[in-house]
Design a protein around this motif. Structure first.
Motif, short mmCIF file in Angstrom:
data_model
loop_
_atom_site.label_atom_id
_atom_site.label_comp_id
_atom_site.label_asym_id
_atom_site.label_seq_id
_atom_site.Cartn_x
_atom_site.Cartn_y
_atom_site.Cartn_z
N VAL A 53 -7.36 2.25 7.61
CA VAL A 53 -7.41 2.41 6.15
C VAL A 53 -8.50 1.52 5.56
O VAL A 53 -9.24 1.95 4.66
N TRP A 71 2.92 5.88 8.10
CA TRP A 71 2.30 4.56 8.22
C TRP A 71 2.86 3.83 9.43
O TRP A 71 4.04 3.95 9.75
N ALA A 104 0.41 5.71 0.18
CA ALA A 104 -0.52 6.81 0.45
C ALA A 104 0.19 8.13 0.20
O ALA A 104 1.39 8.26 0.45
N VAL A 123 -5.13 6.42 -0.90
CA VAL A 123 -4.43 5.17 -0.62
C VAL A 123 -4.58 4.25 -1.82
O VAL A 123 -5.70 3.96 -2.25
N GLU A 154 -0.43 -2.49 8.25
CA GLU A 154 -0.77 -1.78 7.02
C GLU A 154 -2.15 -1.13 7.11
O GLU A 154 -2.56 -0.44 6.18
N ARG A 198 0.83 -1.19 0.00
CA ARG A 198 0.00 0.00 0.00
C ARG A 198 0.87 1.24 0.00
O ARG A 198 1.94 1.25 0.61
N GLU A 241 -3.42 0.43 -3.54
CA GLU A 241 -3.08 -0.92 -3.08
C GLU A 241 -2.74 -1.79 -4.28
O GLU A 241 -3.39 -1.72 -5.32
N LEU A 260 -2.76 4.32 9.89
CA LEU A 260 -2.08 5.44 9.27
C LEU A 260 -2.34 6.68 10.12
O LEU A 260 -3.47 6.93 10.54
#
Length: 1485
Positions: free
Chosen positions: A256, A234, A197, A206, A239, A195, A208, A242
């Motif tokens: 997220v 992060w 961002a 974000v 994951e 991921r 992925e 954030l």
């Protein structure tokens, strides 16, 4: 909203149900829009010593009263702003919200019982706005289109509701252009394995990577901050977590996956940096410019505290970093270049100063010019080494123990570092990004110069970070040797392996990308969007594929809406762009109004400013309007209080003075102009009259009028939007207000009329909403909250009247489909209704403003004229195609029509759309068109027009010669590719591929290369002369250089070679190629179909079913293409394409497996099967027949779903008409019975509907059902239609029970009986309550049987996202109702659930049975258009999966729960009852 705004329009006051729904909707909007302010008042009584609280500036501040940016003005001094606000006392660091949501993991499906899910998600009633809007639409739709042959459609949910009030959104989002990365703050990008961002101004985007793929997709948009985001970080171990900080003085911890704030805190000053503390999972740090650095344990109910009780610094903080491996070790970088280091040993004080040994070289700039220190990062392999970059190009490796410079790295004189990062899994290797140009440099710690340089872009870097990427091709040995390979490269060795690392890159122009270092290619690269508020958007009249946007960032961009890529850009003009207007016809110019008081005309083709109009002096120009009837006139309105009329040449024609600033202006025709002023009045001028006074003046609003728009059809009608939060509809000739549209809670900005439904109006507001109105009845039809901030610009596509573009302060550009609002008209077209029911043929003054639901714009007139010129034999099919194209909001549908045209046997490519060669082409055209496009591009390159020019070709903008070569390779044109490589001086590459063309070509190419080397006197020509056996040139070359010995020896070698083999002989034998075991036995055509299927699935899962269908139509897979459209819920297109490709009206046949003319259903498959027939007898004919039947079944399934849609709209006779389009079979009979069972009107109306459907009266149905004649299905059908329907229900339930126990669920009759009883209303509703009195046992039995069989069918159809929840739902229903005699069902549910969890696929059903193919043709997960797009400011959680919903939502009863549209469709297809267990029916079709 003000109290006066909650009053109902007078036209709806006499309709109590609708009135009540509107009130509920408005109250829910109040609730939703008040959430943030309510949250902001929580716990404000907490006090923290030493903090100074200052209130945030109000969003209605006078400075932003007209047009507001995103609080991110360049060089804006945030500290001064904070101090200037006020001196009120501080209320401390406030916990605005504490939400305890699990950040990772979800309950297992097998353990998910519906009893535990009944609340599902504590959603506020704010979701109700969408529901009630749709209810209002249905009420208004029934008024003008619900009377069919004397039968009135009933849509009142409390009386004769055909279904429950379970409906979904109508304004469907098709595309989203994400905002660019903001250029204001440094630490705004972060990554965590799969991921990444980055922060735009107001939102976090974000992306992925898909599992097992290198494709990166937009995963979520996190939008809760109200001002510019300053930092992201992060969580190092999760994951899903954030952290972010913003100028709204909030620090947030996000989930997220749930797209929500878990924890948030408000502090006194603006946090500039945020970071997770090493070694502490729940400890977060943040600081302001002045300090101190504070630590916050967000899981504990405590306030933040200063780190080491250190409360401030003498100079501002630029950034800080925790050591990733040593707990407690911290370094802080200051604006003056000093470094403060904290050791992990608490007893030792901090150390602050300049690194010694650097000599000050490369450090330039004064403190007030900006930070001298640019970036710093800890060396992950050392506890003491720190990498530091300064302005001016200084890049040092510093030992923090001694504060001495260990290594000084050397950059080119003109280069300086903007950002840097260490590479994971590569000890001692780091990268830097240049500030002046997009050059990525790779370094090793032991070498003062860079190892590699990658030029990625002309624009300089803003920020970057490194992340690991998954690579299944990478062996463990390669991974472990990365560092050694980089060291070897640093030492000059060859064969180095670059680390398997990707670099997240942010550029100064807002561009975002992910660059793979090893592959030297972009994994993800998106050219810059706007970095600030987009104030206006406008489609180009002549080429409506192009959409222009103007922004606060001072740029104008032109986008291709099919790819959402920028094709032209006018860079930063140094002023704000407030308004845009295209020139009419093909002038290819844009007029723009700016904050600097200038109106300029930009020639897009020449990329040149043609004219600057300066009449406004230095006052803002809020609106500009280019007259579309008279291209010589441009109107502009501004802050100076004048509306000016200029000629394009710059001559001032008129100046109309107003008592205050003029915000809006709009032309009706060549002469009539309307303006909106700050005094709340609308003035209308005739510019041909030499008068300064308006011909009409309308006292419009209580506050200023910001926008005025003339109706495109009714010349007497115009609308106005105001800061009093209302929209008003006016009659110009009568100087009268016709309606007041109340619903927005803040200033109204954007306005747009639909050019085909002239009463349909769309508005945008500062309340973040877009509303769709029926302007005749002052009714709000739909509300959307997808934009995260003020909605400014709205524009309707000139050629597609149901395609809308919107832009906002959230810096995004979005495309929407309005097709749902004309659903009744689409159904009429498919049912074959007269064109008079669809198009209003009255013209001019004979048209009435209060007319019915009919098309009456220019496009409808052109369509009607086209049909009159068509051969009557083809009128029916052409009518279907033209209407389907008109109603479809997705511009990519034209690619479908091109491919259908080719499949119909036409060969003239010139008759296809101009964009055909840029889209998916038919396989028969691919090579020819691609070669022509590549040759054209190569010619442009040779003329210097490809890279720097502005010519748009099929290969895109700015395509280089290397990309042309790639196109040659795609086409298999190897000789052209080799020739291109020679022109690019890549001879080795060309010679390596030349033998695949021919040996003679290889020898000629070798001789040409030798000649080229000889002309350069290059000794490298020798081996090529030997290979071509050109003895004369070889000897002359050596003699000319004095190398007689070489001349002799090579001459002897050539003579021996000549005796042993003829010079023209063949080369040595080439070993045979090893066959590909994976593709053994498959032709190239078969492989092409495989690739097309992969492409189609890829596009479908990304919310583009139309593109997916094109991929399969290109390889003649018609059945697959229609299935993709069916899975994408593009039902009208399925029916239309099926008819166009020869699948005749199925009502003309008697059986679904009738093979008459079935070969026509698959034009190209017929040709392929002839070959098989020659080899295998009649197998080819049988296969073609089966395929034709399956194609027809897909069309029939779409017609069935469209019939359900007509039921949802209350169009009962139209539903019967659509059902009659099916073949005359039990499937058709059952479908018509479902329609009748859903209708709960009076006895007389029901009897009329019986007759219209061709059924006997209800009394006769009872006689036929009790007679015991016919199958069980027929008996159940007639009993259900009789005055004693309970007998039919009892018989049906007993029959279903017997079939389940006997394992006979593969019978078609079982599913037809189930469909009949599923149409029975289980909830007593209004006047129909007396007819249906269902016992509790039967009600529970029906729900449980339906859920179980629905789960089985969903498993067979591979509806994998809902299967476990259907079985859990069946268990819950069975446990809740405990119907007598159905205890056995629990064991069957358990067995089915276990089988699904084990992945078993044998459910005892033969899906290939052609007589019941309608049952199984709709296989595969449903993905509607736009379902890949994350929601912005109104994210919702699905009540069954507990996942955040992407794409459109579907609200359940009472608006307390919500499902994704995809899940709702799949659920309704197999079990049409609410997942809440209430018994209300779902109808999302």
């Amino acid at each position: 909203m003000k109290s006066g705004e909650t009053q109902l329009p007078a036209s709806l006051a006499h309709i109590p149900p609708v009135a009540q729904q509107i009130q509920m909707a408005q109250q829910s909007i109040h609730t939703r829009l008040g959430l943030s302010s309510a949250a902001g008042n929580m716990n404000r009584n907490k006090q923290v010593t030493g903090c100074d609280w200052t209130p945030l500036p109000s969003l209605s501040d006078d400075r932003f009263a007209n047009l507001r940016p995103q609080y991110s003005i360049p060089h804006f001094n945030t500290q001064e702003k904070t101090e200037a606000v006020g001196n009120s006392e501080c209320s401390g660091c406030l916990h605005l919200s504490r939400v305890s949501l699990p950040s990772e993991g979800y309950p297992a499906a097998a353990d998910l019982e519906l009893a535990n899910l009944s609340p599902f998600q504590a959603l506020d009633n704010s979701c109700a706005w969408n529901i009630q809007g749709n209810a209002n639409y249905l009420a208004s739709a029934s008024t003008h289109c619900g009377v069919l042959a004397g039968l009135r459609a009933h849509t009142d949910p409390t009386t004769h509701a055909p279904v429950s009030a379970i409906k979904g959104g109508m304004l469907q989002q098709l595309a989203l252009l994400a905002a660019g990365a903001q250029p204001w703050h440094q630490n705004i990008c972060t990554a965590h394995t799969r991921r990444l961002a980055y922060a735009a101004t107001l939102a976090i985007y974000v992306y992925e990577a898909e599992a097992g793929s290198s494709e990166w997709q937009l995963f979520s948009i996190l939008a809760d901050h109200r001002k510019t985001i300053t930092c992201l970080h992060w969580h190092p171990c999760s994951e899903d977590l954030l952290a972010s900080a913003s100028q709204d003085r909030r620090v947030c911890v996000w989930s997220v996956s749930r797209q929500s704030v878990l924890y948030a805190i408000s502090i006194c000053h603006i946090p500039t940096t945020v970071a997770w503390c090493t070694g502490h999972r729940d400890l977060l740090s943040f600081c302001t410019e002045k300090g101190p650095l504070q630590l916050w344990d967000y899981t504990d109910n405590t306030e933040p505290y200063a780190f080491r009780e250190d409360y401030g610094y003498t100079t501002n903080i630029v950034t800080y970093r925790w050591h990733p491996n040593v707990h407690g070790r911290l370094v802080i970088g200051h604006q003056d270049g000093k470094i403060t280091v904290y050791r992990e040993d608490v007893g030792k004080p901090r150390h602050s100063g300049f690194p010694e040994g650097g000599g000050g070289g490369g450090i330039v700039g004064e403190e007030n010019d900006g930070p001298r220190l640019v970036a710093l990062e800890w060396d992950t392999c050392s506890a003491d080494y720190l990498l530091v970059a300064y302005r001016g190009g200084a890049l040092w490796l510093v030992d923090v123990n001694t504060m001495r410079v260990i290594t000084k790295y050397i950059l080119p004189v003109s280069a300086s570092v903007a950002t840097l990062a260490w590479l994971p899994d590569a000890p001692g290797v780091f990268v830097t990004g240049d500030a002046e140009k997009g050059i990525l440099r790779i370094w090793t710690v032991n070498r003062p110069t860079s190892v590699e340089n990658h030029i990625l872009k002309e624009t300089g870097f803003h920020s970057l970070c490194a992340t690991r990427v998954e690579n299944t091709n990478l062996s463990h040995h390669d991974s472990g040797s990365m560092g050694r390979e980089m060291e070897r490269k640093a030492g000059g060795g060859g064969g180095a392996v670059v680390p398997n690392v990707a670099i997240v890159t942010l550029f100064k122009d807002g561009g975002v990308g992910l660059y793979h270092l090893r592959r030297k290619q972009w994994l993800f690269n998106r050219e810059h969007g706007h970095t600030e508020t987009i104030f206006d958007c406008s489609f180009k009249p002549e080429d409506s594929d192009l959409l222009a946007t103007g922004s606060f960032d001072g740029s104008i961009k032109i986008w291709r809406i099919d790819t959402m890529e920028a094709v032209d850009t006018l860079p930063n003009t140094g002023t704000i762009i407030y308004s845009l207007s295209w020139a009419p016809a093909d002038l290819n110019c844009i007029a723009a109004g700016t904050s600097g008081g200038i109106v300029f005309i930009w020639d897009v083709g020449k990329d040149k400013i043609l004219q600057e109009l300066t009449a406004h002096k230095d006052k803002k120009v809020f609106c500009v309007s280019w007259n579309q009837k008279d291209a010589r006139r441009i109107a502009s309105a501004g802050e100076c209080g004048y509306c000016y009329i200029h000629q394009v040449s710059g001559t001032l024609l008129q100046d109309y003075r107003h008592p205050g600033p003029v915000y809006g202006c709009d032309w009706r025709d060549a002469d009539i102009l309307a303006t909106g002023c700050e005094d709340g009045r609308i003035r209308i001028y005739n510019v041909t009259k030499n008068k300064k006074e308006p011909i009409t003046e309308l006292k419009a609003h209580m506050k200023k009028v910001f926008r005025v728009k003339w109706n495109p059809v009714y010349e007497d009608i115009l609308c106005s939007g105001s800061d009093d939060s209302s929209v008003r509809i006016w009659s110009y000739s009568r100087a009268q207000c016709l309606a007041v549209l109340v619903g927005h809670s803040d200033n109204v900005r954007g306005l747009a009329w639909c050019p085909e439904l002239p009463f349909l109006l769309i508005s945008g507001s500062w309340d973040r909403t877009m509303r769709v109105w029926d302007a005749r009845r002052a009714t709000c039809l739909d509300v959307v909250l997808d934009h995260g901030a003020d909605v400014y610009g709205l524009s309707i596509h000139p050629a597609r009247p149901f395609l809308l573009a919107s832009c906002s302060r959230d810096s995004t550009l979005r495309l929407w489909s309005l097709s749902s609002f004309v659903a009744p008209l689409q159904l009429k077209v498919l049912a074959g209704k007269p064109i008079e029911d669809i198009i209003d043929k009255s013209a001019g003054e004979s048209r009435t403003w209060s007319g019915g639901l009919q098309l009456c714009g220019m496009r409808a007139e052109h369509l009607q004229a086209s049909l009159t010129r068509t051969d009557p034999a083809h009128t029916s099919t052409k009518r279907l195609k033209l209407f389907a194209d008109l109603f479809c909001g997705d511009i990519r549908v034209r690619n479908v029509w091109d491919l259908v045209y080719v499949l119909q046997g036409h060969t003239d490519i010139s008759l296809l759309s101009t964009n055909y060669t840029q889209a998916i082409m038919h396989h028969s055209h691919l090579i020819k068109c691609s070669l022509a496009a590549a040759a054209e591009q190569e010619m442009d390159e040779n003329r210097g027009m490809g890279v720097g020019g502005r010519k748009h070709s099929g290969l895109g903008v700015g395509v280089g010669q290397g990309d042309v070569g790639e196109w040659y390779l795609r086409c298999g044109a190897l000789q052209q590719y080799c020739e291109l490589m020679t022109r690019l001086h890549q001879w080795d590459h060309a010679l390596a591929l030349a033998p695949s063309v021919s040996v003679d070509y290889w020898r000629k190419l070798m001789a040409r290369h030798a000649e080229q080397l000889l002309s350069d006197d290059n000794e490298a020509c020798v081996p090529y002369l030997l290979a071509t056996r050109d003895a004369d040139k070889l000897i002359n070359f050596h003699i000319g250089r004095g190398h007689l010995d070489k001349a002799f020896s090579e001459c002897v070698a050539l003579s021996k070679a000549g005796r042993s083999r003829s010079l023209k002989g063949p080369p040595p034998d080439i070993p045979p190629r090893i066959p590909d075991t994976n593709g053994a036995g498959k032709s190239v055509g078969g492989r092409a179909v495989e690739c097309a299927e992969l492409v189609a699935r890829w596009h479908l899962l990304r919310g583009s079913p139309i593109v997916a269908a094109c991929a399969l139509l290109a390889v003649d897979d018609i059945k697959g293409a229609l299935t993709m459209l069916l899975r994408g819920h593009e039902l009208e297109l399925v029916v239309v394409i099926g008819r166009l490709l020869g699948c005749d009206d199925p009502s003309e046949t008697t059986e679904p497996n009738d093979s008459k003319d079935v070969d026509n259903c698959n034009v190209v498959e017929k040709k392929e099967e002839k070959k098989e027939e020659g080899e295998g007898g009649k197998s080819g004919e049988e296969t073609t027949t089966t395929r034709g039947v399956s194609v027809r079944c897909v069309v029939e399934t779409s017609l069935r779903y469209l019939t359900y849609r007509a039921v949802r709209l209350g169009l009962w006779e139209l539903a019967i008409d659509l059902a009659n389009k099916l073949p005359k079979s039990m499937n058709q009979t059952v479908l018509k019975a479902e329609v009748i069972l859903s209708y709960l009107g009076s006895h007389e109306e029901r009897e009329a509907l019986y007759a219209y459907a061709g059924f006997p009266s209800s009394t006769d149905c009872l006689d036929r059902g009790r007679g015991g004649v016919g199958s069980v299905l027929e008996q159940v059908l007639f009993l259900l239609l009789s005055p004693q329907p309970n007998k039919g229900l009892t018989m049906a339930l007993q029959y279903l029970q017997e079939q389940i126990v006997g394992d006979n669920v593969d019978r078609e009759e079982v599913w037809l009986v189930l469909r009949l009883v599923q149409a029975v209303p289980l909830v007593p509703v209004g006047g129909g309550a007396g007819r249906w009195t269902i016992r509790g046992d039967e009600r529970g039995a029906l729900l449980a049987l339906s859920a179980y069989l629905g789960g089985v069918r969903a498993a067979i159809l591979d509806y994998r996202t809902i299967v476990p929840y259907l079985f859990s739902h069946a268990s819950y229903i069975l446990e809740k109702h405990r119907p007598s005699g159905y205890e056995f069902l629990g064991q069957y549910i358990t067995t089915a659930r276990t089988k699904w969890e084990r992945g078993e696929s044998d459910w005892g059903v033969v899906t290939s049975n052609t007589s019941a193919c309608w049952l199984w043709c709709d296989s595969g997960v449903t993905r509607v258009s736009g379902s890949h797009l994350p929601r912005h400011s109104d994210s919702q959680t699905c009540c069954i999966t507990n996942q955040i919903i992407k794409g459109p939502s579907y609200f359940l009863e009472k608006s307390e729960s919500v499902m994704g549209q995809n899940d709702a469709l799949m659920w309704a297809k197999v079990h049409p009852y609410s997942p809440l267990g209430t018994g209300l029916r779902l109808n999302p079709f």
